[in-house]
Each structure stands twice: as structure tokens, then as C-alpha cells.
Design a protein around this motif. Sequence first.
Motif: not given
Length: 440
Positions: A18, A22, A131
Motif C-alpha cells: 500500500r 500510495r 486501494f
Amino acid sequence: MTDALVLDRLRQAPQVARWIVRTLEEQGFETWAVGGAVRDVALGLPAEDWDFATRARPGDVQRLFRRTVAVGADHGTIGVLAKDRRLYEVTTFRRDVKPLGRRAIVEFADTLDEDLARRDFTFNALAWHPFREELVDPFNGLADLAGGVLRTVGDPEERFREDRLRALRGLRFAARFRLTATSETWAALVASVPQLGALSAERVREELMKSLADGERPSGALALYAASGVLAELFPELARLLDAPVAGGAVTRWERALLVADALSANGPLLRLSGLLAEVVESAGARDCVQMMVRLRFSGAETERATHWAESQPGVPPAGAGGSALRRWLAGVEPEARPGALRLALARARADRLLSGVDSGPAVSSVRALRREARTRPPLSIAELAIDGRDVMRLGLKPGPRVGEVLRALLDSVLEEPERNERERLLAEATTLIRTGAET
Ligand code: ATP
Ligand code: MG
């Protein structure tokens, strides 16, 4: 395998995945987790390496992460060193440009779809967005996995021509996930085998070792190597085992080698390879074994170790052998190689027990006896004798080859009877040897 189940499994992905996505997306660069890790997690298996595909260019990736390694900057791959101290590969979207009938040239691309289309097999062309919780599977790779199908992305002939390694990868995946190739994929794969000689030794070796490292059943990939003709093309020394009978048996050396490789499933690929090489040593000699490893550019240390393991096998003492025969075998194996040599001997003995009609192979009981003997830690080398060369020279021998001869004679005596390994006793024995000048 429903999409909901797969997404649920993917949610267990490490936090670093993640973090990487991100970091890039905050700067406007679309990024996905792709390839083998997505495939493995979707299957419910532990994932080894997480790889990422991104619209960012290598320079962007290097700029956005503090610690990076230019793993393959020329083909778009930057390694990102994460908090967990592991290296994650982040690769710019790529596409194949195909000059007619030639090998594909890779260039950067703008879309995930282009990137997935250049991957080798349907189930390797998966992408997951942590996500958006979205799974992209344009070639129905999950359905192929569930249905047990090996299929290339696109025309198999073309895909195997562009990169010869894909044939070997395909066999490895087919074995690992128990897949059957579609008839088109199989025909194209087999047709490509005569061209595999064009592969570098390093790539062939790495594929072989990955196949041997695979799970419980390395025999799966090896059997496919044999069935497809890969064995004869790339590993002729092993191919000769296909029709070499085990002494006294209706079984071939190849069949026994596969059983041995599987029996070594808890061990590393090098020992599993030695399981195959032991058959080569027994049927053709150690030269073939060294020749194969040198051709595949194994390191000198690996070649030596694997050959030593293989060469130790024909001499495994028969069932019921006495202590001195056991110690002599142990003494003939390098100390660091002994655990492996014993595991190999046990695997071979177990294979013989499974195969009916083999009467000359190693016996489980003799390997157990070797283990027991090794645990008593008998002296097995000159270095472990209670006296050394200086002691021998103090008895009146000048430096020279004779000193070594005396020490070897003492070791021989101690291998016969370990109790003789006492200083006074060996000094007396050495004195006699020197006085009589006996031939040793
Ligand atoms: P594993 O790491 O378990 O051996 P993998 O599929 O992860 O399997 P890698 O070599 O790590 O294999 O490659 C990662 C991904 O890159 C693959 O899943 C595939 O999508 C793509 N890829 C690798 N090698 C090739 C190739 N020779 N041709 C096309 N795509 C490839
Ligand atoms: Mg991988």
C-alpha cells in the motif's frame, strides 16, 4: 475461486504494498501490484516477491523513494528498499514492439493493459489495486488456474519465439500448479524446444534450480522436461538416464531419480540435483556430472559440492556393514558435506524400498547405521588424531612425505578401532611404524 474470495485474500497483502502504491499515486502515477505475487495470493499461497507496475518512469521512482537500487533501470525496473528491509521491484509499464518475425523489443507504455499483454501466461497477467480493490484479469488467468489450464497470452508460437525462456517457465508453472497446457500451447512449446540452445547457460540453470526448488514435487517439472524434449535438448547427461536400467531392476535410473528428488523435498535444490547426478555418476561417471554443471555455469563451489554428494553414493556400505566400513565411508565425505550425503543416501534407500525389483541399491538400515555411527563422533580425519605431525617428527622422523604416511597409517588404524585414538597408544604405534619402516 470467486472474485470476492480472491479480493479478500489480496487484502492480506503487506502494508508496504500500500505504501508503494500510495507514494506513487499521490504524485499522479497510476500503480498496480502485478504478476506472481498477485497470482500466488489469489490461489491462497504465500507470496514471495511483490512486484509493481507503474506509469511513473524510472527517474520518477528514484526521485520519490529515499532508498532505491537501479536493478534494471534500462528496462524500467527500480528496486525500492522498504521499512521491512526488503527490495520491491517497481517497473514502468512496458509494451512489446514487434518488428515482423523478429524478437520483440520492449519500450515504455502508458497503460496497464499494454503491460499485461506482454506477460507470458494468462495467470501471470494479473494486476491488483490495493486501494480501489480492483482485480484486472484480461486473459481470464484465474479461470485458467481454476480449470488447470496453461495458456500463453496471445499466439503461443510467437510468444515462445520472442523469449525462449518462456517454454521452461511454462513447464515449471504447469508442474507447480498442476496445469495441463492447451493443445496449441503444448504444440508450440514442444516445437520451440530445438531452439532452446540459444538460451544463456545462466538462464537455463536458474530455471532448472527454480523447478527443483518447487514445493513437494520437483518430479512434476522434471517429468515435463522429459516429455517435452527439453531434457534431451538441454540436459543430455540426464536424458541418458531415461533408458538406463537400475541394476537388477525393471526400473530406469530416471524413474528412481524422480523419486529421490521428491523424497528430498525438505532440502535445497542443489541436493535434489545431486539426487539426479548420483544416477549419472553410477551410470556414466563423475565426468558427465562435472561436465553438465560446468556447462550450466554453476559456481566452482556448487559443482564441487554437488559432485561430491553424488560421488559419495555408490560407496554407501551395504546393510549389515560393520563399524569400520561405516567409519571409512564417513571419513571419505567432507565433514560439511556429511549431513547432505546422509540425507541423499536415505532418500535413495527409501526410493529403492518403494521400487520393487531393485536389489542392488542402498538400504535404509545401512543409512540408519551410518547416522548412529556419526553420532558417536568417532575420529575420522588426521586432524582428529590424538597426535600430530610434530609428535611424529619428535620420534625421530625428518620432515617429509613419510610423516604424512605414518599419520595416514595411524588414521587407518583408528578407523578400524576408534579406541586406539589415545596419545600414548598412537605414539607407541608410530614408533613401531618408524622402526620397522613398514610399508604403509
Ligand atoms: P516466480 O517468481 O514464482 O518464479 P513469477 O511469475 O513471479 O514466478 P518472475 O520471474 O518473478 O516470475 O516475474 C514476474 C512477472 O513478470 C511474471 O508473473 C510475468 O508476469 C512477468 N514475466 C516474467 N518473465 C517473463 C517472460 N519471460 N516473459 C513474459 N513475462 C514475464
Ligand atoms: Mg516472482
